[in-house]
Design a protein around this motif. Structure first.
Motif, PDB file in Angstrom:
ATOM      1  N   THR A 213       0.809  -0.992  -0.071  1.00 38.24           N
ATOM      2  CA  THR A 213      -0.037  -0.171   0.071  1.00 38.24           C
ATOM      3  C   THR A 213       0.824   0.850  -0.158  1.00 38.24           C
ATOM      4  O   THR A 213       0.770   2.254  -0.222  1.00 38.24           O
ATOM      5  CB  THR A 213      -0.793  -0.158   1.041  1.00 38.24           C
ATOM      6  N   ASP A 214       1.975   1.087   0.959  1.00 34.87           N
ATOM      7  CA  ASP A 214       2.416   2.606   1.035  1.00 34.87           C
ATOM      8  C   ASP A 214       3.094   2.192  -0.898  1.00 34.87           C
ATOM      9  O   ASP A 214       3.611   3.402  -0.497  1.00 34.87           O
ATOM     10  CB  ASP A 214       3.698   2.371   1.697  1.00 34.87           C
ATOM     11  N   PHE A 215       3.378   1.654  -1.116  1.00 30.63           N
ATOM     12  CA  PHE A 215       4.449   1.831  -2.046  1.00 30.63           C
ATOM     13  C   PHE A 215       3.987   1.972  -3.430  1.00 30.63           C
ATOM     14  O   PHE A 215       3.795   3.111  -4.471  1.00 30.63           O
ATOM     15  CB  PHE A 215       5.005   0.382  -3.529  1.00 30.63           C
ATOM     16  N   ILE A 216       2.187   1.982  -3.722  1.00 34.45           N
ATOM     17  CA  ILE A 216       1.172   2.386  -4.488  1.00 34.45           C
ATOM     18  C   ILE A 216       1.198   4.053  -4.069  1.00 34.45           C
ATOM     19  O   ILE A 216       1.272   4.708  -5.129  1.00 34.45           O
ATOM     20  CB  ILE A 216      -0.511   1.717  -4.154  1.00 34.45           C
ATOM     21  N   ASP A 217       0.824   4.261  -3.051  1.00 33.55           N
ATOM     22  CA  ASP A 217       0.957   5.941  -2.819  1.00 33.55           C
ATOM     23  C   ASP A 217       1.921   6.737  -3.119  1.00 33.55           C
ATOM     24  O   ASP A 217       2.111   7.628  -3.176  1.00 33.55           O
ATOM     25  CB  ASP A 217       0.462   5.606  -1.151  1.00 33.55           C
ATOM     26  N   LEU A 218       3.265   5.754  -2.523  1.00 32.29           N
ATOM     27  CA  LEU A 218       4.279   6.587  -3.330  1.00 32.29           C
ATOM     28  C   LEU A 218       4.437   6.708  -4.679  1.00 32.29           C
ATOM     29  O   LEU A 218       4.706   8.388  -5.598  1.00 32.29           O
ATOM     30  CB  LEU A 218       5.718   5.312  -3.129  1.00 32.29           C
TER      31      LEU A 218
END
Length: 234
Positions: A213-218
């Motif tokens: 999820t953090d990667f997609i938000d990044l």
């Protein structure tokens, strides 16, 4: 004097105490002890094998995301890929699938990351269902051995028309109860190992989902440096 000597010689000597080995006790439990013993070996193998897998998968997810974030924000996708390949952990393998698809639609990247996450979660949870099955099967096999042993004991009582020494009857009963004891031991070991491993696996899966999820938000964040070198994104 001669009479006393004869009486001393005639006295029966005490029999040495009989020692029963662990293997002898297992053999007295009957044929049901064979599958229980096999399940015990399988339980130990699964617990050790899954424990090693979980220990190898452990990593600091925040540290991983900070490093990947620094590479992506600097436009060094190749450096991020090399870093993920060097770590070779479930989390980094998931991020690598996303990094390899940079430049494509965000929905496609999200699908690739989710598919990789499902695969890594499956690899961590593999054979855990076998361990859970052993936790339920081993005690049932123990009860089966006890029931069959008690049936044989009462058949002997019937054949002897009730003229049975109580010690003989007690010996047959404790031999029948052996399977229950060993089946419960194997079942408890399998259940304990399953619960401990499942807790650690769930923690790893949660870290993987959070990192994905953090990667997609990044990727959806605005780029801090508008000037980018196209050759670094290849």
């Amino acid at each position: 004097m001669m009479l006393v000597l004869l009486q001393t010689v005639a006295l029966p000597s005490e029999a040495p105490p009989s020692s029963t080995s662990f293997l002898d006790i297992l053999m007295q439990g009957g044929w049901v002890m064979i599958p229980i013993a096999l399940l015990s070996l399988l339980t130990v193998y699964l617990i050790v094998e899954r424990w090693i897998t979980v220990q190898k998968a452990k990593i600091n997810p925040q540290q991983i995301m900070d490093r990947v974030r620094s590479y992506v924000e600097a436009g060094d996708v190749r450096g991020a890929l090399a870093y993920c390949e060097a770590q070779d952990k479930p989390i980094t393998r998931i991020l690598r699938h996303g990094l390899e698809r940079l430049g494509r639609p965000i929905a496609e990247i999200r699908d690739a990351v989710e598919a990789a996450g499902k695969y890594e979660a499956f690899e961590l949870e593999k054979r855990m269902d076998v361990l859970a099955s052993i936790a339920g099967i081993a005690p049932m096999l123990g009860f089966l051995g006890t029931v069959t042993g008690m049936i044989e004991a009462f058949q002997q009582i019937q054949n002897l028309q009730g003229n049975v020494n109580p010690s003989v009857l007690a010996g047959g009963i404790w031999e029948a109860l052996l399977t229950t004891a060993f089946g419960l031991i194997v079942g408890i070991l399998a259940l304990f190992g399953h619960n401990v491993l499942l807790t650690r696996i769930n923690r790893l899966v949660n870290d993987m989902e959070r990192s994905a999820t953090d990667f997609i938000d990044l990727l959806q964040e605005p780029v801090p440096h508008p000037r980018r070198h196209p050759e670094t994104l290849l």
